[in-house]
Design an enzyme around this catalytic site. Structure first.
Site: not given
Length: 505
Positions: A360, A363, A388, A414-415, A443
């Site tokens: 992350d 961010k 992000h 990862h998203h 996560d």
């Protein structure tokens, strides 16, 4: 009964396993009497406490065949004229040119020196001596043998040392290539076994153990042997510890290796006593092991520093989000567990684990008003929040460090979702990098079960219900199966690294 002398060698009366191997001397002559007289003359001869083992050939053809299968002949007593006038000289060429045997000593013996003049033969053929049979008295024959065998012994010693040094260099190369302690110890044991199997000093059935010394306790590495208290360890281990050096004792040895972080002992037992060459080469190899061990320590320090920096960066991101920094540690440990369950090697597991806290990092580029908003984001704010992932990948891309390369992959993927509805690129299925798929599940599992500024932690059964519902939608089905089949291990990690919500109530 005829008048021939019957010679019974004392060694012939010994059982085969007790008879000492001797120097191999080959007599090549077409006259049987030459063989008989030579053997009688030298029947009790010894050099360096080793007897003579005679080999016999009665023609050049027989000699070539025997030499081709017997590379360790020390001395060749070779007649010149046999089935042809220069048959012996052809044997010389065969040995030196075809067999490439430069170590065997060759002495030409001829009863017809006019057939092969000494000057011509010595000039044109790689021989070590030229003798007229009439001048070889019993004493001169013994003198010739001593000189020839001494020369052969010294050449073999030099060659064995050369081979040994080559093996040390090759073994050291294999050791220096290792970057982790376990692989280092495995490599050291493998190379030690290879190093001890020299042609002149074969050591069969080598048994070795490796120990790491910790507070007067010896912990076996790579074996199921029990932990040893130093006070109860074999005497040779205690001796090495007290002297802080290698110890060689008969058919045992201990290699002593220590630096600021690691203290290792290699205990090796062999089936015969180590000779001077063995111990010399092993001492040299130990010096290289210690240098390689220091490289391992430096790599570990670098790895520790990298891990600490990455965790601190991850914690900084999470703190900015008003979430506990332990989130990144839990995600890292979940990620490592997934990698292990998938059968990845230790190095790969460690690398992905180290990179996962960067998931992350993008961010830091999201405005506080959006990042800290306690309520639901507007569609416009959500679009900004989604950036992000790409921001994180862009920040880490272009590095030569494998850690940041994997970190970039994780941050940017990862998203993504298994069904293709994720962001930033809408990848689906196996097109999503495996590292991203792993961190995605790790996560979400941790986020749902943890307090956040915008929600309270979900109960476990609700978390599992959602993960099962998202199998094949959000998450990789195989990873969901692995998590549910090993749920107790994931829960152990969560329990051991619990945090307290630090946001505003």
């Amino acid at each position: 009964m005829d008048d021939q002398i019957l010679i019974i060698d004392d060694d012939d009366l010994l059982p085969p396993q007790e008879r000492q191997a001797g120097w191999k001397v080959m007599i090549v002559d077409d006259e049987p009497e030459v063989h008989r007289i030579t053997k009688i003359t030298l029947s009790k001869f010894e050099f360096d406490n080793k007897p003579i083992d005679f080999l016999h050939a009665y023609s050049a053809a027989e000699a070539k065949a025997l030499l081709a299968t017997t590379p360790d002949v020390a001395l060749l007593l070779l007649d010149v004229v046999m089935e042809a006038d220069h048959a012996g000289l052809e044997v010389v060429k065969f040995v030196r040119d075809e067999l490439q045997n430069k170590m065997v000593r060759i002495v030409l013996r001829t009863g017809q020196p006019g057939q092969a003049p000494e000057d011509d033969v010595v000039t044109n053929y790689d021989i070590n001596d030229y003798k007229d049979k009439t001048e070889l008295t019993s004493q001169k024959l013994r003198t010739l043998l001593r000189a020839s065998l001494r020369s052969y012994r010294d050449i073999r010693t030099l060659e064995s040392n050369r081979q040994g040094l080559e093996k040390v260099i090759e073994a050291s190369k294999g050791i220096f290539e290792q970057r982790a302690l376990r692989q280092f110890v495995e490599g050291a044991q493998t190379q030690l076994s290879a190093l001890l199997n020299l042609e002149e000093s074969q050591i069969y059935d080598v048994k070795h153990l490796a120990y790491e010394v910790r507070d007067q306790v010896l912990e076996p590495l790579l074996s199921d042997e029990p932990v040893l208290r130093l006070s109860e360890a074999p005497a040779i281990l205690r001796h090495a510890m007290s002297k802080e050096t290698n110890v060689y004792d008969g058919n045992q040895m201990v290699l002593y290796c220590q630096n600021a972080r690691h203290h290792l002992l290699f205990h090796i037992e062999t089936t015969r006593p180590l000779n001077q060459m063995d111990t010399g080469l092993l001492s040299l190899f130990t010096e290289n092991i210690i240098v390689a061990l220091e490289n391992i320590r430096l790599n570990e320090v670098i790895g520790d520093n990298q891990r600490e920096i990455i965790y601190r960066i991850g914690e900084l991101v999470e703190t900015r989000s008003k979430e506990s920094g332990l989130h990144v540690k839990r995600v890292a440990l979940y990620t490592e567990l997934f990698c292990q369950l998938l059968g990845m090697n230790e190095e790969r597991c460690e690398l992905i684990k180290r990179a996962s806290p960067l998931h992350d990092i993008g961010k830091v580029g999201i405005p506080d008003a959006i990042l800290h908003k306690p309520g639901k984001l507007t569609p416009e704010e959500w679009e900004i929040m989604k950036t992000h992932a790409q921001l994180g990948q862009d920040m880490l891309s272009g590095s030569d460090l494998a850690l940041f390369q994997i970190g970039a992959t994780i941050a940017g993927s990862h998203h993504e979702k298994w069904n293709g509805s994720g962001y930033p690129r809408g990848l689906s299925g196996d097109a999503i990098p495996l590292e991203g798929r792993i961190v995605a599940l790790a996560d979400v599992f941790d986020a749902l079960g943890s307090d956040r500024c915008y929600k309270q932690a979900w109960p476990l059964d609700r978390v599992l219900e959602l993960i099962e519902a998202e199998r094949g939608q959000h998450f990789d089905p195989q990873l969901v199966t692995l998590m549910l089949a090993n749920l107790d291990k994931f829960l152990d990690i969560r329990e051991q690294h619990k945090d307290i919500y630090v946001g505003e109530h």
